[in-house]
Design a protein around this motif. Structure first.
Motif, mmCIF file in Angstrom:
data_model
loop_
_atom_site.group_PDB
_atom_site.id
_atom_site.type_symbol
_atom_site.label_atom_id
_atom_site.label_comp_id
_atom_site.label_asym_id
_atom_site.label_seq_id
_atom_site.Cartn_x
_atom_site.Cartn_y
_atom_site.Cartn_z
ATOM 1 N N LEU A 1 -2.914 0.164 -3.835
ATOM 2 C CA LEU A 1 -2.344 -1.175 -3.765
ATOM 3 C C LEU A 1 -1.557 -1.371 -5.050
ATOM 4 O O LEU A 1 -2.093 -1.191 -6.146
ATOM 5 C CB LEU A 1 -3.438 -2.241 -3.667
ATOM 6 C CG LEU A 1 -2.940 -3.683 -3.572
ATOM 7 C CD1 LEU A 1 -2.156 -3.926 -2.278
ATOM 8 C CD2 LEU A 1 -4.120 -4.655 -3.660
ATOM 9 N N TRP B 1 0.868 -1.175 0.000
ATOM 10 C CA TRP B 1 0.000 0.000 0.000
ATOM 11 C C TRP B 1 0.905 1.225 0.000
ATOM 12 O O TRP B 1 1.731 1.384 0.899
ATOM 13 C CB TRP B 1 -0.885 0.011 1.243
ATOM 14 C CG TRP B 1 -1.865 -1.112 1.283
ATOM 15 C CD1 TRP B 1 -1.758 -2.259 2.009
ATOM 16 C CD2 TRP B 1 -3.105 -1.205 0.584
ATOM 17 N NE1 TRP B 1 -2.852 -3.055 1.806
ATOM 18 C CE2 TRP B 1 -3.699 -2.428 0.921
ATOM 19 C CE3 TRP B 1 -3.777 -0.366 -0.310
ATOM 20 C CZ2 TRP B 1 -4.932 -2.834 0.411
ATOM 21 C CZ3 TRP B 1 -5.002 -0.769 -0.814
ATOM 22 C CH2 TRP B 1 -5.568 -1.986 -0.448
ATOM 23 N N THR C 1 1.629 -8.683 1.355
ATOM 24 C CA THR C 1 1.286 -7.277 1.128
ATOM 25 C C THR C 1 1.861 -6.450 2.276
ATOM 26 O O THR C 1 1.642 -6.770 3.446
ATOM 27 C CB THR C 1 -0.248 -7.084 1.050
ATOM 28 O OG1 THR C 1 -0.773 -7.932 0.033
ATOM 29 C CG2 THR C 1 -0.597 -5.647 0.732
ATOM 30 N N ILE D 1 -6.344 3.189 3.602
ATOM 31 C CA ILE D 1 -6.760 2.111 2.711
ATOM 32 C C ILE D 1 -8.284 2.123 2.722
ATOM 33 O O ILE D 1 -8.903 2.164 3.780
ATOM 34 C CB ILE D 1 -6.240 0.752 3.236
ATOM 35 C CG1 ILE D 1 -4.712 0.733 3.241
ATOM 36 C CG2 ILE D 1 -6.831 -0.404 2.446
ATOM 37 C CD1 ILE D 1 -4.110 -0.406 4.070
ATOM 38 N N ALA E 1 -4.617 5.344 -0.159
ATOM 39 C CA ALA E 1 -3.481 4.463 -0.451
ATOM 40 C C ALA E 1 -3.780 3.622 -1.693
ATOM 41 O O ALA E 1 -4.906 3.186 -1.907
ATOM 42 C CB ALA E 1 -3.204 3.554 0.746
#
Length: 193
Positions: free
Chosen positions: A55, A44, A151, A123, A53
Motif C-alpha cells: 500500500l 496497491w 485507494t 493484499i 502488494a
C-alpha cells in the motif's frame, strides 16, 4: 521595554501515515492527530521487495487522502525507516492541519520500484484489517468508506490469513470491524484467496 525574541521556533519532525500508522495501537509515535494530504491518493502496487502488494501513496493532483500526522520521537527517522522498509521517505508540503512549524515526511514507493506482475500479488488481509481498524477509530465508518474510495488496485486478490496472521503488527478485530472490511471488499468485487 522588552526585547523581541529572534529565536526561530523548534521544528519537530513528523510523519504523515495513511496506512497501518493510522492505527495508533501499532506504534508509539507522539502527538498523533488527524490530517489531510492533498495531491495524493493510495494504491496497491507490486514491487521486487515483497511477495505481497504494497500500500503506497501516489501523487494525484485531483485527490486527497486522510491520515494521521505524528511526531517522530527524538527525530529517530532511522527506526521509522526500518519499519517502513521498501518505501522512500519524501519531504512533504500540502498538509491540511493546524499545528506549528514542522518537518513532515510521507513514505511512498518510488515509481521506479513498482513492477507489473501477472497475476497480481495479493493484499494481505491481516494488514488491511489493521488499516481499516485505524480508519474506523480515527474517522468513523465514513472515513473507512473514503479509505476504500481513495485507494486503487483492488483488482489484486486478497490473501485471507485470519487463521494464521502474517502481518507482524496484526490486531484482533471485533465482529463489527470484520464485517466492515468484508462488506467493502464485497462491494469492490475483490477476490479472496
Amino acid at each position: 521595554m522588552t526585547a523581541k525574541s529572534t529565536a526561530k521556533p523548534t521544528v519537530k519532525p513528523h510523519v504523515f501515515g495513511y496506512g497501518s500508522l493510522v492505527n495508533l495501537t501499532t506504534h508509539s509515535l507522539g502527538e498523533p492527530r488527524t490530517g489531510t494530504l492533498h495531491g495524493w491518493r493510495r494504491g496497491w502496487y507490486d514491487t521486487a521487495a515483497r511477495p505481497l502488494a504494497f500500500l503506497t501513496a501516489v501523487r494525484d493532483d485531483s485527490s486527497s487522502i486522510e491520515g494521521i500526522i505524528a511526531h517522530v520521537p527524538g527525530g529517530d527517522w532511522q527506526a521509522l525507516d526500518a519499519r517502513e522498509a521498501g518505501y522512500d521517505r519524501v519531504a512533504q508540503t500540502g498538509i491540511c492541519v493546524r499545528v506549528g512549524p514542522l518537518e513532515l515526511a510521507v513514505y511512498a514507493i518510488p515509481p521506479r520500484a513498482r513492477i507489473e506482475t501477472a497475476p497480481r500479488r495479493p493484499i494481505l488481509l491481516s494488514y488491511l484489517d489493521v488499516v481499516v481498524q485505524g480508519y474506523l477509530h480515527q474517522f468513523g465508518p465514513e472515513g473507512v468508506a473514503r479509505f476504500f474510495a481513495t485507494t486503487d488496485g483492488w483488482d489484486a486478490p486478497v490473501l485471507d490469513d485470519h487463521s494464521a496472521p502474517r502481518y507482524p503488527r496484526h490486531r484482533r478485530l471485533s465482529s463489527r470491524e470484520t464485517a466492515l472490511v468484508d462488506d467493502h471488499l464485497a462491494a469492490l468485487g475483490a477476490t479472496r484467496v
